[in-house]
Scaffold this motif. Structure first.
Motif, mmCIF file in Angstrom:
data_model
loop_
_atom_site.group_PDB
_atom_site.id
_atom_site.type_symbol
_atom_site.label_atom_id
_atom_site.label_comp_id
_atom_site.label_asym_id
_atom_site.label_seq_id
_atom_site.Cartn_x
_atom_site.Cartn_y
_atom_site.Cartn_z
ATOM 1 N N ARG A 400 0.824 -1.209 0.000
ATOM 2 C CA ARG A 400 0.000 0.000 0.000
ATOM 3 C C ARG A 400 0.860 1.261 0.000
ATOM 4 O O ARG A 400 0.445 2.291 -0.553
ATOM 5 N N ALA A 401 2.026 1.204 0.638
ATOM 6 C CA ALA A 401 2.908 2.369 0.647
ATOM 7 C C ALA A 401 3.329 2.745 -0.774
ATOM 8 O O ALA A 401 3.477 3.940 -1.092
ATOM 9 N N ARG A 402 3.522 1.730 -1.640
ATOM 10 C CA ARG A 402 3.885 1.996 -3.042
ATOM 11 C C ARG A 402 2.651 2.370 -3.862
ATOM 12 O O ARG A 402 2.767 2.987 -4.928
ATOM 13 N N LEU A 403 1.486 1.997 -3.378
ATOM 14 C CA LEU A 403 0.247 2.172 -4.137
ATOM 15 C C LEU A 403 -0.413 3.528 -3.902
ATOM 16 O O LEU A 403 -1.175 4.003 -4.749
ATOM 17 N N ARG A 404 -0.117 4.156 -2.767
ATOM 18 C CA ARG A 404 -0.804 5.407 -2.401
ATOM 19 C C ARG A 404 -0.659 6.483 -3.467
ATOM 20 O O ARG A 404 -1.614 7.196 -3.809
ATOM 21 N N ALA A 405 0.556 6.651 -3.968
ATOM 22 C CA ALA A 405 0.785 7.701 -4.969
ATOM 23 C C ALA A 405 -0.022 7.441 -6.242
ATOM 24 O O ALA A 405 -0.582 8.375 -6.840
ATOM 25 N N LYS A 406 -0.102 6.186 -6.667
ATOM 26 C CA LYS A 406 -0.861 5.861 -7.879
ATOM 27 C C LYS A 406 -2.346 6.159 -7.702
ATOM 28 O O LYS A 406 -3.025 6.548 -8.664
ATOM 29 N N LEU A 407 -2.851 5.970 -6.479
ATOM 30 C CA LEU A 407 -4.272 6.207 -6.219
ATOM 31 C C LEU A 407 -4.559 7.644 -5.814
ATOM 32 O O LEU A 407 -5.718 7.996 -5.576
ATOM 33 N N GLY A 408 -3.511 8.472 -5.712
ATOM 34 C CA GLY A 408 -3.698 9.874 -5.353
ATOM 35 C C GLY A 408 -4.186 10.093 -3.933
ATOM 36 O O GLY A 408 -4.937 11.031 -3.656
ATOM 37 N N MET A 409 -3.734 9.259 -3.013
ATOM 38 C CA MET A 409 -4.194 9.343 -1.630
ATOM 39 C C MET A 409 -3.369 10.290 -0.775
ATOM 40 O O MET A 409 -3.777 10.653 0.324
ATOM 41 N N GLY A 410 -2.188 10.652 -1.198
ATOM 42 C CA GLY A 410 -1.372 11.549 -0.394
ATOM 43 C C GLY A 410 -0.471 10.811 0.568
ATOM 44 O O GLY A 410 0.069 9.741 0.261
#
Length: 696
Positions: A400-410
């Motif tokens: 999830r740490a790598r995924l946050r940026a792709k999902l635009g979560m901040g």
């Protein structure tokens, strides 16, 4: 017209003229009258009362009492207090050693003090006895008389009347003085010479304020003002202010104050005020402060969010305890009988009612959340299950740490129905394996921002229980009945003097709940870190089972597929990877393998996701286990397994090749491994029955 009287005319009067008396030289013209008899009698009685024998006896009794007090000089009390501290510090080896050394020093000083004081007393007594003996031997009447008068005078002086106002006099405050702004009482309002009295005698806020101040004065506590005095169903509530030091001085005198107020043990409870360093809230508890607390509110399945505050309990002052558990790492400490299971169930009751949270229950020794079992997505009891679950969620948080940026979560994971939160409740943490502890420590470091939180529970908060000094690094801390060493380990070395008193709470017995379920909390989102006692909602087992059934029937929350895919792209911790020698041969198997979500569910005997249809790979694994069971073996070479499967079901596996078999099993995370000496070969590669069965 009347004729005027002449000077020579005799005055008509019945009073005779006083004869002139001669005045002698150096004599007063007017003789002083004698003192009235009553005045003389009063002086005589006063002198008689002063020299009466009862006063003399009382005076020497007072002197004897003072001699005894100076002979002991508080050493017995200090030694007793040190013994009590040693008992409370059980488990803290360093602190126990220091306290025992202090106790030995006190005993040595006590013996030295008694010898010195006895010698001085013997010298004084010898001098007095020598003087009396000399007077008696010489037969000097005046010397004997002076000695007797002196002895009687000394005793009468120390035995004089020193009576002070009674409690009734102190309570007899004028009616107009009992109604004041906020019930404020200062030292100037105290009656002259007033003595402390039990708080049960107070009937008005003014009287209670006077009672508090008198007790503080008697115990040498620098409290100078009491206000906001209020009567409660359980006792009295007020605010106090000191003019020097801090209100923590009240804590050190709590035992003496409980005696002055005539309260039960732990009846004096102090809460220092953060906004005013010199002030504190003082509660004088005569009954159960939680007797009128409301019960657990009903929460329907999927009716709340993990990001919202939900009521967990009630404070000693009657305020609700509201908490949100999103992104909160927690530590719960309570001794056996301290209500740890009840607290975990109260937390689990909230997390299983959320539409955006998945609850995981791990416990290597007990039964975890017990009655909430049906509403929990994964339950881990064996070391294998717990280690696999912790590794899974550690990898998921990294993904999830790598995924946050792709999902635009901040900067942190945004919890929603589509991307749910995970709450892992890990009870009996000290009884887990070393690998499980290491995985848990890593998860504590990285899981918060990825909405994968861990709540660990233990019977102690010291390094002896947790393995590392991690208690104070965890955000949310809840401590129930425990040892004083646990209080310091969790809340800090100076916690006791600041009012954190969970070690004063009493754990339950088979017949008496006592303070089970009562905790001190720190790090609750949205609440100040103040030493306040809370009682967590206790819910009957039948109610929890009913709630769990409702939530199971409503459907349990499942993880998002994006997180499951992302966790496969990150590296495993090096301490769980298999080891190979310099030739590339397997030297040591991985202590735990990363499973898929479906494999983890099967390992933990959890129900598959709703609508799940077993895949061809699942059927292949099941058939492989069946053929090994029929052959009564626990392993097979890859080639042999393909042949046996083809004989078992020619339609499904007749055309199956060795390479296709390895590829399909690899999709489930199962790879060929060395089997040792088998089938006449030195060390062939193949598959083991237990590894295959663990994926079912």
């Amino acid at each position: 017209m009347a004729t005027p009287l002449t000077d020579e005319r005799v005055t008509l009067t019945l009073v005779k003229d006083a004869p002139e008396a001669p005045v002698f030289k150096d004599a007063s013209a007017v003789e002083k009258p004698a003192k009235p008899t009553r005045t003389i009698a009063e002086h005589t009685n006063r002198i008689a009362q002063f020299v009466l024998l009862p006063h003399t006896f009382r005076g020497y009794r007072q002197l004897g009492r003072r001699w005894v007090e100076r002979f002991h000089d508080d050493y017995p009390q200090l030694i007793t207090s040190t013994n009590r501290a040693i008992r409370e510090a059980e488990g803290d080896v360093i602190l126990e050693g220091r306290l025992k050394e202090r106790r030995d020093e006190l005993r040595t000083e006590y013996r030295r003090h008694r010898r010195t004081f006895t010698g001085k007393s013997a010298g004084v007594a010898g001098a007095i006895a020598g003087g009396v003996t000399f007077g008696a031997a010489t037969g000097s009447l005046w010397l004997d008389l002076a000695a007797g008068i002196g002895a009687m005078g000394l005793g009468a002086f120390h035995g004089r009347d020193r009576s002070e106002p009674t409690v009734d006099d102190v309570l007899g405050l004028p009616a107009e003085e009992t109604v004041r702004g906020h019930g404020s009482v200062t030292l100037d309002d105290l009656p002259q010479g007033g003595k402390a009295f039990p708080i049960a005698r107070a009937e008005t806020p003014q009287q209670a304020g006077v009672c508090v101040l008198l007790a503080m004065v008697a115990e040498n506590v620098p409290v100078v003002e009491v206000w906001d005095v209020e009567r409660q169903p359980w006792g009295w509530h007020c605010k106090v202010r000191v003019d020097e030091g801090t209100p923590e001085a009240i804590i050190t005198k709590a035992g003496g104050l409980e005696t002055k107020f005539d309260l039960p043990t732990n009846g004096v409870r102090l809460q220092p005020m953060v906004e005013r360093r010199a002030c504190a809230i003082l509660r004088l508890v005569q009954g159960d402060p939680f007797a009128t607390a409301p019960g657990l509110p009903y929460r329907a399945p999927k009716s709340i969010s993990i990001t919202e505050k939900s009521r967990l309990g009630t404070s000693v002052g009657g305020d609700p305890l509201d908490a949100a558990f999103a992104g909160v790492m927690g530590l719960i400490v309570a001794a056996s009988g301290g209500g740890k299971t009840g607290l975990l169930q109260a937390v689990g009751e909230i997390t299983t009612a959320c539409y955006d949270n998945i609850t995981i229950d791990l416990d290597p020794h007990g039964d975890g959340l017990e009655d909430l079992h049906d509403a929990v997505r994964i339950t881990g009891r064996s070391h294998e299950q717990i280690e696999a679950a912790l590794l899974f969620f550690l990898m998921l948080s990294k993904g999830r740490a790598r995924l946050r940026a792709k999902l635009g979560m901040g900067k942190k994971w945004k919890v929603s129905k589509k991307h749910p939160h995970f709450t892992i409740i890990f009870d009996e943490f000290p009884k887990s394996s070393e690998l499980a502890k290491r995985l848990a420590f890593d998860l504590l470091l990285v899981g918060r921002k990825e909405a994968v939180t861990l709540l660990i529970a233990s019977q102690g908060g010291t390094k002896l229980y947790l393995g590392e000094n991690i208690a104070q690094m965890i955000a949310l801390k809840a401590v129930g009945p425990c040892k004083v060493g646990d209080t310091r380990a969790v809340f800090g070395d100076g916690a006791v003097t600041e009012g954190w008193m969970p070690h004063k709470l009493s754990p339950a017995t088979d017949t008496d709940p006592k303070d089970a379920g009562h905790v001190y909390l720190q790090g609750v989102p949205g609440r100040p870190d103040e030493p306040v006692e809370y009682a967590v909602h206790e819910t009957p087992s039948k109610t929890l089972r009913t709630l769990a059934t409702e939530r199971l029937e409503a459907g349990l929350v499942e993880p998002d597929q994006t997180s499951l895919d992302a966790m496969r792209t990150v590296d495993l911790p090096e301490y769980v990877e298999p080891e190979y020698d310099k030739d590339g041969d397997l030297k040591k198997d991985a202590p735990v393998e990363l499973l898929t979500w479906g494999q983890l569910l099967r390992l933990c005997d959890a129900a598959p996701p709703a609508g799940h249809v077993p895949s061809q790979t699942d059927a292949l694994i099941g058939d492989a286990v069946d053929v090994m069971d029929k052959a009564a073996v626990d392993r097979m070479r890859t080639e042999r397994l393909r042949d046996v499967l083809a004989d078992h079901d020619p339609a499904a596996y007749g055309s199956l090749t060795v390479e296709e078999l390895k590829r399909r099993l690899a999709q489930a995370g199962i790879k060929p491994e060395q089997l040792g000496a088998w089938d006449g070969l030195a060390n062939p590669r193949g598959f083991k029955r237990d590894v295959l069965a663990s994926r079912l």
